[in-house]
Write an enzyme that holds these catalytic residues in place. Sequence first.
Site, PDB file in Angstrom:
ATOM      1  N   GLY A   1     -29.595  57.085 -53.687  1.00  0.00           N
ATOM      2  CA  GLY A   1     -28.943  55.897 -54.233  1.00  0.00           C
ATOM      3  C   GLY A   1     -29.704  54.630 -53.922  1.00  0.00           C
ATOM      4  O   GLY A   1     -29.312  53.536 -54.332  1.00  0.00           O
TER       5      GLY A   1
ATOM      6  N   GLU B   1     -32.791  51.189 -43.124  1.00  0.00           N
ATOM      7  CA  GLU B   1     -31.945  51.045 -41.933  1.00  0.00           C
ATOM      8  C   GLU B   1     -31.843  49.602 -41.434  1.00  0.00           C
ATOM      9  O   GLU B   1     -30.802  49.183 -40.953  1.00  0.00           O
ATOM     10  CB  GLU B   1     -32.493  51.897 -40.769  1.00  0.00           C
ATOM     11  CG  GLU B   1     -33.202  53.172 -41.146  1.00  0.00           C
ATOM     12  CD  GLU B   1     -32.300  54.279 -41.610  1.00  0.00           C
ATOM     13  OE1 GLU B   1     -31.138  54.340 -41.162  1.00  0.00           O
ATOM     14  OE2 GLU B   1     -32.745  55.097 -42.439  1.00  0.00           O
TER      15      GLU B   1
END
Lengths: 338, 742
Positions: free
Chosen positions: B472, B708
């Site tokens: 995604g 992240e």
Amino acid sequence: MINFQYVRANSIADAVNLIADDPAAKFVAGGTNLIDLMKMDVEQPTKLIDISRLALDKVEDTAEGGLRIGAMVRNSDLAYHPAVEARYPVLSSAIRAGASQQLRNMASTGGNLLQRTRCAYFYDIALPCNKRTPGSGCGALAGHNRMHAILGTSDACIAVFPSDMCVALALLEARVHVSGPNGARTIAFDAFHRLPGETPQRDNNLEPGEMIVAVELPSAGFASNYSYLKIRDRLSYAFALVSVGVGLEIADGRIKAARLALGGVAHKPWRDTRAEAALAGQAANEAVFRQAADIVLRDARGFGHNNFKIELARRAIIRALTQAANGTPQSQSNKKIA
Amino acid sequence: MAPYIGTAVSRVDGVAKVTGAAKYAAEFSAPGLLYASIVSATITKGRITRIDTSAALAVEGVLTVLTHENRPRMADKDEAYKDEVAPDGSPFRPLYDDKIKFNGQPIALVVAERSEIARFAASLVVVEYGAAAYVTDVFRRREAAVPVKAPANPSEALFAPPKPRGDADRALAAAAVRHEGEYYVPIEHHNPMELYAATAIVDPDGKLTVYDKTQGVQNIQHYLCGVFGLKSDDVKVMNPYMGGGFGSGLRPQFEVVLAVLAARALQRSVRVVLTRQQMYALGYRPAMIQRIALGANRDGTLDAISHDAITVTSQYEDFYRQETAWSGLLYTSANAKYAHRLAHLDLATSCDMRAPSAATAVYALEAAMDELAVALKLDPLELRLRCYSDRDQHEDRPYSSKALRECYRQGAEAFGWSRRNPEPRSMREGTDLVGWGMATGVWDAFQAPITVRIVLTANGHAEVACATSDIGTGTYTIMAQVAADMLGLPLDNISIKLGDSSLPQSPVEGGSWIAASVSNGIATTAARIRNELLRLAKQMPGSPLADVGSDDVALADGKLVSKRDSSRAVSIADAMRQGAVERIEQEETTNPAQDEKRAHNTHSAIFAEVKIDEQLGVIRVTRVVSAIAAGRILNTKTATSQILGGVVWGIGMALHEETQIDHTFGRIVNANIAEYHVPVHADIHDIKVIFVDEPDDSNPLGIKGLGEIGIVGVAAAVANAVYHATGKRVRDLPISLDKLLA
């Protein structure tokens, strides 16, 4: 989820007859709560009687100057109805504080009164719950009870009734029109929902086979001085930790009449007429508001995680009264607390 | 032709996604597809003493009910269940035996002609248990927690506990100013939109094609081969699209085992879809109790850091990351020590969740730094600058690049940090207290070996293939951008194939390493394509590139062009016509350069504004600025979305997220996304993302990855802003309003 039959009622009489024939059946209107409960096997009706297409979707003026709201009027339609926005803005505001736009588009007026609690122990059939399975115990008493009641609890149940709309209906002194096997009757709003006592499985005083056909509002709408203040863990799409509905009549800086009801604190919308009486005739100031809050919370009791609700409720009552007295009601679109 | 890299190209798979053409694991079908529903354990620990499936089997349309008593054969050695990223221990085996290891564990699978029938019949399975005592509360296992050991799995070796330096105890004792505090982050779940699902299709030749929601199709394929004793040719695993993974799909989950188990038992195609409630029986971000002690000199330099952590795992696997190492890395300090212990609870094994270890550990470190700044009477940003480190403090080596100073500068300027009144409770707006907080973020810049195949056809189209995943994040899009630039073709001429285990090798998609890995992989293979084209072009009579070396030529605008003289060029079509080839296929493995002499990290500076109703404690995060240093940004649009998502998640971590477990019953009591709170639109206000320039030569394209880094530090910035607004230091997340009322 179990297999079930689905039938569509053609009239109120038809609906009442259908359910009389089958006590294991349930009415379904918007389905925003019942279908979830069926998926969780909390509710296991063998038949659903669809009443959503009955001609109960009108909002009409009454001869007494009030409003009669059909049981199938959708929450969204009611919140934005011109008569409600103009004459009963606290009801409009409370509805808009609840759920999400999508849910409000589906949810019905009658169904809103009949929501089940959101207590996690009620929803999980692997856990004890006296409301779901009488006699199995209350998991919330010594468990996760952050969302739970601080007023009107019993040893059997500390669940809260989750509706926002009903807090406004309580303070507006709505009347609930029902039809059933023994004909039609009207129930005062305060007498509609129950406290848990020893029978928490009963949320309200509807008799078996009865259905809500309308909710009627008397003429007094408190349109000038009102507020619906909902405090929750995120700024939308969350049930109330505490909510406060207020309607005031103010003349010459003094409170002529007051209505005050709380959500998120009890097994029913919590209206306190003693606190209302204490406000009447007083100047609208913080000391007076604090006295009223103290009266509301005089018997409040926490169960560990929810102890904070007592102080939160006190502050929210004072703030909501202040907002109402100042004519600056809480916005439901701007989440800043007014 | 302007380069695509570095621009705001819209997602190449966007149309497929919004039109529904993109199919997910639960949307693939096959003739005679069967539907399965999972029965989940309702106790936390013990044994199944009796399981009665007769009522379920009696339902018309039910084909079978699989349990540990009648399932097909599965491997009986732990090694067979160990996937690419398995921690040490004995992996969970669905339906293997009568043991219950965690509440919600799958214990039976009802397979039926329709999903409604399967779900109904599943409710009729009667289970009797012999319950055993259990503990699900980390605070009850605090004393019994055991020190972590270096992992046995070589691919997990980087998570070995960090080495201490100097004498932190002595330095702490001698420090002019000390701060010590305990910080807590609860268990959190990933809650991706897409439910975990697997569709196992039995092909006519008896082989299996398995569509599974996963971040690593080859990891699943190897795993299934091990568990079911299959040859690699007998099973193909596909996952072309994924509705969010966030780490929950790094390891094989039980839906894929159950789907294959049923498909093998019945020799029919079977689909398993978890319910939202069942998603909470998967892995989770481990709860973390942390004690941080900082010792500083009066001038605001650090002399000692001590970071103790307790994290949570199951009774059967030791999952952890290098939780304590971030503290020792980020700031200059001659002395540092760490202790990391594991609390074994009767839960499923914890797992990676966005910025695993950094999201939680850097929260604690950055909240502690804020407290130290207060103790030093120093601006929190100034403290970070005084402790700034140009060298990796663990290994005492330079960074390949570190533009964190620039993050601080640009972030502070965009936020208006210089206008901050340092005094808590000093900034007000009506009934609101206003608070400004900041924090630093840090993550690794990894690159992993990867293989990319490119097929160039004479019509100027290229197909780029790699078994990686797009979870995604936009991997399809950046792959197309890089390939288009490297091959000198328009974006529309590139097609991307991924999410198929039969494609060239890729690691699991995680840790922010795929962008760097696959992009450089494409560059390597594209260079091979270019060399082959050059070989063909040189054969042309009177070739303008006859004497041009392979390093002196580039692909641009559909042509091979001399870098020194752009008038010397041969079109791709002409070169291929010369060689009479219709297609050129190249497949190359790219191994990252071994660069142990430098540290490779991404950084961020986050500035947050909160407005808090003083009486009621209602918190709004009205502004966030996140300034990111993460090497080259491939796509400013998808990259910004990544960081926005990370900031939103960080706000949720600070204010909302918590998996609530009733420790009496061992059950999660908010196992749904109505009661498990993440931010909704109303909670999100103004977020500004800044990418600072950070040239890096760790890999040819200078990519560091940024899946992240967006979340790291955000919770601390919000928590620090809450302190600045209220003067209250809440050290356990989430900061719910009740914690501010007292």
